[in-house]
Motif scaffolding. Structure first.
Motif, short mmCIF file in Angstrom:
data_model
loop_
_atom_site.label_atom_id
_atom_site.label_comp_id
_atom_site.label_asym_id
_atom_site.label_seq_id
_atom_site.Cartn_x
_atom_site.Cartn_y
_atom_site.Cartn_z
N ALA A 1 0.82 -1.22 0.00
CA ALA A 1 0.00 0.00 0.00
C ALA A 1 0.85 1.26 0.00
N ASN B 1 -4.51 4.03 0.76
CA ASN B 1 -4.28 3.31 -0.50
C ASN B 1 -4.89 1.92 -0.51
N THR C 1 -7.96 0.19 -0.98
CA THR C 1 -9.24 0.60 -1.54
C THR C 1 -10.33 -0.45 -1.44
N HIS D 1 -5.62 2.58 5.85
CA HIS D 1 -4.60 3.12 4.95
C HIS D 1 -5.32 3.69 3.72
N ASN E 1 3.29 1.81 -1.74
CA ASN E 1 3.81 2.05 -3.08
C ASN E 1 2.77 1.85 -4.18
N CYS E 2 1.52 1.62 -3.79
CA CYS E 2 0.46 1.38 -4.78
C CYS E 2 -0.81 2.06 -4.30
N SER E 3 -1.32 2.99 -5.06
CA SER E 3 -2.47 3.79 -4.65
C SER E 3 -3.79 3.06 -4.76
N ASN E 4 -3.78 1.87 -5.33
CA ASN E 4 -5.01 1.09 -5.49
C ASN E 4 -4.73 -0.35 -5.06
N THR E 5 -4.59 -0.53 -3.74
CA THR E 5 -4.25 -1.83 -3.16
C THR E 5 -5.51 -2.53 -2.66
#
Length: 628
Positions: free
Chosen positions: A494, A520, A522, A518, A496-500
């Protein structure tokens, strides 16, 4: 025993057969037989054409056999809140039992009800709510009976922890100390439903009940079960649970499994007890009648093919190869698997996926276990589970000298729990298998890492899918309701990834507060124990072919201490050899506890999202609808 209604004719047949038996033959009807290819078998009377009965588990399908299906687990079906589907699932499973020549299925699981959030066998049951558990268990009884197979409710009663469930060295089994109100309003409630549904057999439990062994507790067996509830079937022990000899028969026990045990070689001590008047002859007749009546009632006395077993009355090895799978069961399994997934977070409509260009897949739970462990033919079924291959046998957790199960099974995806709630499914269609297939159709590029705790994340990923699990098994309670490796994995992705998106194959309650907020993260889906069609069912939801419909059959807290002081009871002080578990919380388990103490959960009992949106006015008018 005084059956009426649909059981009356079968009871008359049973009595007619019993009148032709010697005492030795009557006793043999009640005896478990060792050295068979069944999980357990009872003795027969060959000269009168009675072969004895073959028993197998589990709540997810047949054990000890190949060419069978691996169905979703109990908690998965509980999350569906769907009565009729549970009946269909049970009927499909039972038809496989019948095809293999097995008379008895070890299901439904009603106890443990789920008092302890970390209980090792909670997953075999449907819910820690007695009404939901009873309704779905009753449907399972109806489904199993429709295939002409004996259903066995287990375990009666108060069996709520694996720790010290049996005698360990010099330490006795734990005593579940339950008051009358709690017994009737909580633990006995679902048993009333299955008795009304016509369940033919009950398995009594290992634990003590108010300091009397459950399998020889007359108040429980004769008083509550056969008296108050009017149960007309038979009571068998859990495996090697008999501790008291023939006195257990007087207390309401009808059969000892899986071998004669303390009833003597070939039941000699039981025969002697009848001959010297210690046990009334009428009680022995009642024991045999309770076992034989369902055999007649379910039509097992005619046209019942011993398909997977040898031709002898004791189901000896080797067994024949019999393909028990019915193609019609595919639709039932897939629908059951889909309906047990519970969507608890879906920020900004992150799901379903819409032909993404690039997906990254992370986590040990995404792919199938690496091998199938083949046991010896006499194995009790523990190693037949591909799910068990997900667990490192060296990862057992020791806390204050007590062994607990690891919090996660990191060698592959989970499709069911361990030991008695497992089987050998025909295949495992893992989540990554399904994602690969859809990627081919959509033209999606995939990146994956199933091993790293802190994997490299491609910044161009449209979504990052993280697969983790929560392990549980018979024989050990869970060490925790969360897992540091898994939580670190989610947070690292999360970051490093905005859609986890997080997918959890969980055996029971799994805490998520380490990462649920968090920004990120989602989407979160409790995927439970979906059986062999795990990936196939997930793909239907992931890509929007079907909308999630599951609801939580338990409460998810923000922290473990929110459940109260509900840990396994251990030997201590003056009870160092006789551990005591006082059910002092009474009926205030799960959501009742949260309501009583005004504790806000993370996700309440019955919570579950779907892809459909509703106007507030529609929600107000409709009120809260339960799918049961």
């Amino acid at each position: 025993m005084n059956p009426n209604g649909t059981w009356a004719a079968a009871y008359a047949k049973a009595l007619a057969l019993i009148r032709q038996m010697t005492n030795e033959e009557k006793v043999n009807v009640t005896l478990g037989q060792s050295g068979t290819a069944c999980t357990g078998a009872t003795g027969g009377v060959p000269r009168l054409g009675y072969p004895g009965l073959c028993f197998s588990g589990s709540t997810a399908g047949i054990k000890q056999q190949e060419l069978v299906n691996g169905y979703p687990g109990g908690v998965h079906s509980g999350a569906s809140w769907n009565r009729e589907m549970n009946r269909e699932r049970a009927a499909a499973m039972a038809r496989e039992f019948r095809a293999k020549g097995m008379h008895i299925q070890g299901a439904p699981l009603i106890g443990p009800l789920g008092r302890l959030p970390r209980g090792g066998r909670n997953n075999g049951g449907f819910s820690n709510d007695p009404y939901l558990a009873g309704q779905l268990a009753a449907m399972m009884v109806e489904g199993i009976s429709s295939a002409g197979v004996v259903s066995t409710g287990k375990h009666f009663v108060g069996y709520e922890q694996e720790t010290y469930r049996i005698r360990t060295g010099d330490v006795d089994p734990v005593s579940s100390n339950i008051d009358d109100r709690t017994m009737h309003e909580l633990y006995l409630w679902p048993w009333a439903d299955v008795v009304r549904a016509g369940m033919p057999a009950v398995m009594c439990s290992y634990n003590k009940l108010n300091n009397s062994q459950a399998c020889q507790n007359s108040k429980a067996l004769n008083g509550l079960l056969k008296g108050e509830l009017g149960f007309q079937g038979w009571v068998m022990t859990d495996w090697f649970a008999l501790t008291g000899g023939y006195v257990a028969a007087a207390a309401g026990l009808d059969a000892v499994m899986p071998s004669p045990g303390l009833w003597g070689s070939n039941g000699s001590s039981l025969v002697e007890a009848v001959q010297n008047g210690s046990l009334p002859a009428a009680r022995l007749d009642d024991m045999a009648a309770r076992i034989l009546t369902p055999w007649f009632h379910l039509g097992q006395d005619a046209g019942y093919t011993p398909g997977g077993w040898g031709a002898t009355a004791h189901f000896d090895l080797p067994h024949r190869k019999v393909n028990a799978r019915d193609p019609a069961s595919k639709e039932v399994m897939l629908r059951n698997a889909m309906e047990g997934h519970v969507l608890v977070k879906n920020a900004n409509g992150a799901l379903p996926l819409k032909k993404p260009q690039m997906l990254s897949v992370f986590g040990y739970d995404a792919a199938a276990p690496r091998r199938m462990n083949i046991p010896s033919p006499n194995d009790d079924g523990f190693d037949w589970s591909r799910g068990n291959e997900s667990v490192d046998p060296n990862s057992i957790v020791q806390i204050d000298g007590v062994s607990y199960a690891p919090a996660a099974a990191r060698n592959g995806t989970l499709v069911h729990a361990g030991w008695s709630e497992s089987n050998a499914p025909a295949y495992i269609h893992a989540p990554f298998d399904a994602i690969l297939e859809q990627a081919y159709v959509d033209g999606t590029s995939l990146w994956w890492d199933f091993e790293s705790e802190n994997p490299w994340v491609n910044a161009n990923s449209d979504a990052c899918l993280v697969f983790i699990n929560a392990w549980a098994t018979e024989g050990q309670d869970r060490s925790a309701l969360q897992d540091a490796f898994s939580d670190n994995l989610v947070n690292n992705v999360a970051a490093n990834c905005s859609n986890t998106m997080v997918f959890i194959h969980n055996n029971w309650i799994r805490l998520v507060d380490a990462w649920i907020d968090h920004p990120n993260v989602t989407a979160v889906l409790f995927a439970h124990l979906p059986g062999q069609d795990s990936g196939r069912s997930l793909a239907q939801l992931l890509y929007g072919h079907v909308s999630p419909s599951g609801k939580l059959p338990y409460t998810v807290a923000k922290a473990e201490e929110d459940y109260g002081d509900l840990l396994p009871s251990l030997p201590e002080g003056r009870y160092a050899l006789y551990p005591q578990s006082h059910f002092s919380e009474g009926i205030y388990v799960d959501y009742r506890h949260f309501d009583k103490h005004n504790i806000t959960p993370r996700f309440e009992f019955g919570f579950g999202l779907t892809y459909t949106t509703f106007a507030q006015e529609e929600i107000r008018r409709s009120g809260r609808l339960w799918r049961a």
